[in-house]
Design a protein around this motif. Structure first.
Motif: not given
Length: 236
Positions: A45-62
Motif C-alpha cells: 500500500a505504501n511503496p517508498a522512494a529508495f536512493t543511493g550513490r554510485f561512489t567509491q573512496a578511491n577511483v584506482y581501487g577495485t
C-alpha cells in the motif's frame, strides 16, 4: 567523450577532447522518445522512494560489484553489477568504477561533477552491463551522461533491454534505446561529461528485477566512455 587508451589504473587518465563551452542550459527536454511512464503497479500500500550513490573512496581501487540503495524503515535493496564484453571490445581498468564524484572539477574522470558509474572501453563491439535488484522495483529512473560522437573515432550508442517505458533525450540526442533506434548523438561533436544537454533520462514503470545496458560505437573503434547517474526507484 574520448580518452587516451590504454590507461594505467595507477595514474589519472589523459583525456583528449575538443574545447567546448561549459554550462549549457537544459531546462526542458526537447525530445521525448516514448510516452510518459504510467502509474506503477505495486504489491504494497505504501511503496517508498529508495536512493543511493554510485561512489567509491578511491577511483584506482577495485570497482565495486554491488551497491546498496535504502529508504527509511525499509529493508535495503542490493544492486548487483555484471558486465560482459564482446570479443573485440577492450574494457579499461577504470571500467565500472564509480568515478563521477571523485576529484570533482578535475578535467578527467571526475568531470561528471556528480556521482556516477563509469563505462569506459575501446575496440569493436560493445559491453553488456546488467544491473540486478535484490527484489522487484518500480518507477526506476536513471540518467545516461556524456553521450557524444567524434567522427571516425567513436559514436556512443546505447541499447536497453527490456525496452524502457520512456526515454527523454537532451536536444543533441536521438533514439529510444532499442536495437533499431539506439540512444546516440544527432551530429558529430565531442563534449565534456558534465554537459547536461548530452544526457538521456530513462524510465521503467516496472515492476522490474533487472535491466541490461548495451554500450557500443557505431563509428570507429577508439576509446569512448559514458556515465550512469541519478538512479532512483520505488519498492516495498
Amino acid at each position: 567523450m574520448s580518452f587516451t587508451d590504454p590507461q594505467s589504473p595507477a595514474s589519472p587518465p589523459s583525456l583528449s577532447r575538443r574545447t567546448v563551452a561549459h554550462g549549457l542550459a537544459w531546462t526542458v527536454p526537447a525530445v521525448a522518445a516514448a510516452a510518459a511512464a504510467p502509474a506503477f503497479a505495486v504489491s504494497c500500500a505504501n511503496p517508498a522512494a529508495f536512493t543511493g550513490r554510485f561512489t567509491q573512496a578511491n577511483v584506482y581501487g577495485t570497482p565495486p560489484s554491488t551497491y546498496t540503495w535504502s529508504a527509511a524503515g525499509r529493508t535495503p535493496i542490493t544492486l548487483s553489477l555484471n558486465t560482459v564484453a564482446d570479443s573485440g571490445k577492450s574494457l579499461t581498468p577504470n571500467n565500472l568504477t564509480s568515478a563521477g564524484g571523485i576529484n570533482q572539477g578535475y578535467n578527467g574522470l571526475g568531470d561528471l561533477r556528480a556521482d556516477g558509474l563509469l563505462l569506459q572501453q575501446s575496440g569493436s563491439g560493445g559491453q553488456r552491463l546488467t544491473i540486478t535488484f535484490s527484489r522487484p522495483v518500480t518507477n526506476l529512473q536513471f540518467t545516461i551522461a556524456d553521450v557524444d560522437w567524434l567522427r571516425s573515432r567513436y559514436r556512443d550508442a546505447i541499447v536497453l533491454d527490456p525496452e524502457p517505458t520512456s526515454v527523454t533525450n537532451g536536444p543533441p540526442l536521438q533514439g529510444n534505446g532499442t536495437t533499431g533506434s539506439p540512444v546516440s548523438a544527432v551530429s558529430a561533436g565531442e563534449v565534456t561529461s558534465d554537459t547536461v544537454a548530452n544526457r538521456s533520462r530513462v524510465t521503467y514503470a516496472g515492476p522490474i528485477n533487472s535491466f541490461t545496458l548495451y554500450f557500443s560505437s557505431t563509428d570507429g573503434t577508439t576509446a569512448q566512455q559514458i556515465f550512469l547517474t541519478g538512479l532512483t526507484f520505488f519498492a516495498c
